[in-house]
Design an enzyme around this catalytic site. Structure first.
Site, PDB file in Angstrom:
ATOM      1  N   CYS A   1       5.652  -4.559  15.612  1.00 34.01           N
ATOM      2  CA  CYS A   1       5.480  -3.585  16.569  1.00 34.01           C
ATOM      3  C   CYS A   1       4.055  -3.709  17.159  1.00 34.01           C
ATOM      4  O   CYS A   1       3.225  -3.938  16.105  1.00 34.01           O
ATOM      5  CB  CYS A   1       5.619  -2.422  16.156  1.00 34.01           C
ATOM      6  SG  CYS A   1       7.598  -2.034  15.788  1.00 34.01           S
TER       7      CYS A   1
ATOM      8  N   GLU B   1       0.870  -1.209  -0.060  1.00 35.17           N
ATOM      9  CA  GLU B   1       0.027  -0.038  -0.066  1.00 35.17           C
ATOM     10  C   GLU B   1       0.556   1.233  -0.021  1.00 35.17           C
ATOM     11  O   GLU B   1       1.757   1.427   0.566  1.00 35.17           O
ATOM     12  CB  GLU B   1      -1.022  -0.130   1.215  1.00 35.17           C
ATOM     13  CG  GLU B   1      -2.052  -1.273   0.959  1.00 35.17           C
ATOM     14  CD  GLU B   1      -3.005  -0.970   2.185  1.00 35.17           C
ATOM     15  OE1 GLU B   1      -4.214  -1.577   1.814  1.00 35.17           O
ATOM     16  OE2 GLU B   1      -2.797  -0.786   3.292  1.00 35.17           O
TER      17      GLU B   1
ATOM     18  N   CYS C   1      -1.347   6.431   9.741  1.00 33.50           N
ATOM     19  CA  CYS C   1      -0.421   5.901  10.316  1.00 33.50           C
ATOM     20  C   CYS C   1      -0.479   4.522  11.142  1.00 33.50           C
ATOM     21  O   CYS C   1      -1.161   4.430  12.070  1.00 33.50           O
ATOM     22  CB  CYS C   1       0.592   6.727  10.932  1.00 33.50           C
ATOM     23  SG  CYS C   1       2.180   6.153  11.793  1.00 33.50           S
TER      24      CYS C   1
END
Length: 393
Positions: free
Chosen positions: A139, A115, A370
């Site tokens: 993460c 993406e 984000c």
């Protein structure tokens, strides 16, 4: 802390052999393009001129058809067309957010997908590009981290994301026209903050950014490109020396205990080791500050004590702290900090003398914000419990 082991030993990070066929010129550096042309019969004395001509057609004017390169002879154009191709990844889906953010689902060689996100703002247009299919870093707050690594992107697949976005924005100048002639650019900035850890794919990222910065092509300034790393310490100085772009660090915690859970690479290169590398960063200065990215997670890393520790930790490093309200995704094991808590955190940092902008979430309605990127072809779905177990929570 010293470490003599390879940066990564995961064989999946080695780019797979791409399909046979004409050589794709997109992603070749100037030197590699020159060697390739000579190997296919271009006389050495003409090679530099031919590189300059082809480079401008591809990267300044966005031309993909050799026959349209009118300052080359018809015979030479036919030779190029037979031996080479000019190919960029394919956009298989585009979503546009209510705030104007565009998210592209991009297909690369082998049928894999990544993406890419374009974020329009009043004074700039930022493209967030990917460097790997998936990610090894796991993460706990990042949706991409739940997708297993498939492979590194090639330099052509990285710079190709810039090119396909310019296609979609209609931003290529007409042949013979300079890149800046028509005023401010729609695509003015690049952030390597999409899928993957850029410093685990260093050579391809470097070559792609060198192509993007080349003044005879896309011609973006190195100061308009920001590379974000989770802390691959041995590659940090090399980033300044061989790429020269701005640096951002995915920091997110003020103690090793918390960062080990949020950003597991911390177990390999802890906070002290990372900060030592940043203090020695060759390009760090008041005019080229290092950005510390800090995602705000409710009751995890958002206390006043965390803010004060953060200020003490980064003392002596020219820096700004970019506070990122957590962008939730299905199954995420964390929640966004309350807005008043984020503002209080920012105020402590600001009063200590550091810029502490709070990033405005963009593209949340299309999962383009984000930490939300994850390709559609990734079929493995983890439950909240599995994600928490992976993160050690």
């Amino acid at each position: 802390m010293t470490d003599t082991a390879p940066i990564t030993q995961d064989v999946l990070t080695i780019p797979r052999k791409l399909p046979d066929g004409p050589t794709n010129l997109v992603g070749l550096t100037r030197d590699a393009l020159r060697e390739t042309l000579i190997a296919h019969g271009t006389p050495e004395k003409q090679a530099k001129m031919r590189v300059n001509q082809i480079w401008q057609w591809i990267y300044q004017w966005g031309v993909r058809d050799f026959h349209a390169m009118t300052n080359l002879s018809k015979a030479y154009r036919a030779e190029l067309d037979e031996a080479f191709t000019i190919a960029v990844p394919e956009i298989v889906d585009k979503q546009v957010s209510a705030d104007g953010t565009r998210k592209y689902l991009v297909r690369i060689a082998g049928g894999h997908e990544v993406e890419t996100v374009y974020i329009p703002e009043e004074d700039r247009g930022t493209l967030c590009i990917s460097s790997q299919v998936g990610c090894t870093l796991t993460c706990s707050f990042c949706h991409t981290g739940t997708q297993k690594l498939v492979r590194n992107l090639t330099a052509g697949e990285i710079v190709g994301q810039v090119m396909l976005a310019r296609d979609d924005l209609g931003e290529w100048p007409q042949p013979g026209v300079g890149s800046g002639t028509d005023g401010p650019r729609l695509l003015s900035n690049i952030v390597l903050m999409g899928m993957g850890e850029p410093l685990y794919n260093f050579d391809n990222v470097r070559d792609a950014m060198k192509i993007t910065m080349d003044g005879e092509g896309i011609a973006l300034s190195r100061r308009r490109i920001t590379l974000s790393t989770s802390g691959v310490v041995p590659q940090i100085a090399k980033t300044a020396e061989e790429i020269g772009c701005m640096l951002a660090v995915s920091f997110h915690a003020t103690t090793d205990e918390v960062r080990d859970k949020l950003v597991p690479i911390n177990k390999k290169w802890n906070i002290e080791t990372l900060l030592d590398a940043l203090r020695a960063y060759p390009k760090a200065s008041n005019s080229e500050r290092i950005t510390f990215e800090y995602v705000m997670l409710k009751d995890i890393n958002d206390s006043d004590e965390d803010a004060r520790r953060l200020v003490q930790l980064i003392k002596g490093i020219p820096a700004k702290i970019n506070l990122i309200p957590f962008n939730e995704w299905p199954g995420a094991p964390h929640a966004r900090s309350d807005w008043l808590r984020i503002e209080r955190f920012a105020d402590i940092i600001y009063k200590a003398g550091y810029a502490s902008p709070i990033r405005t979430p963009r593209g949340e309605d299309i999962m383009a914000a984000c930490g939300q990127l994850k390709s559609a072809t990734e079929r493995e779905r983890k439950s909240r419990k599995e994600i928490e177990a992976d993160a050690g929570l």
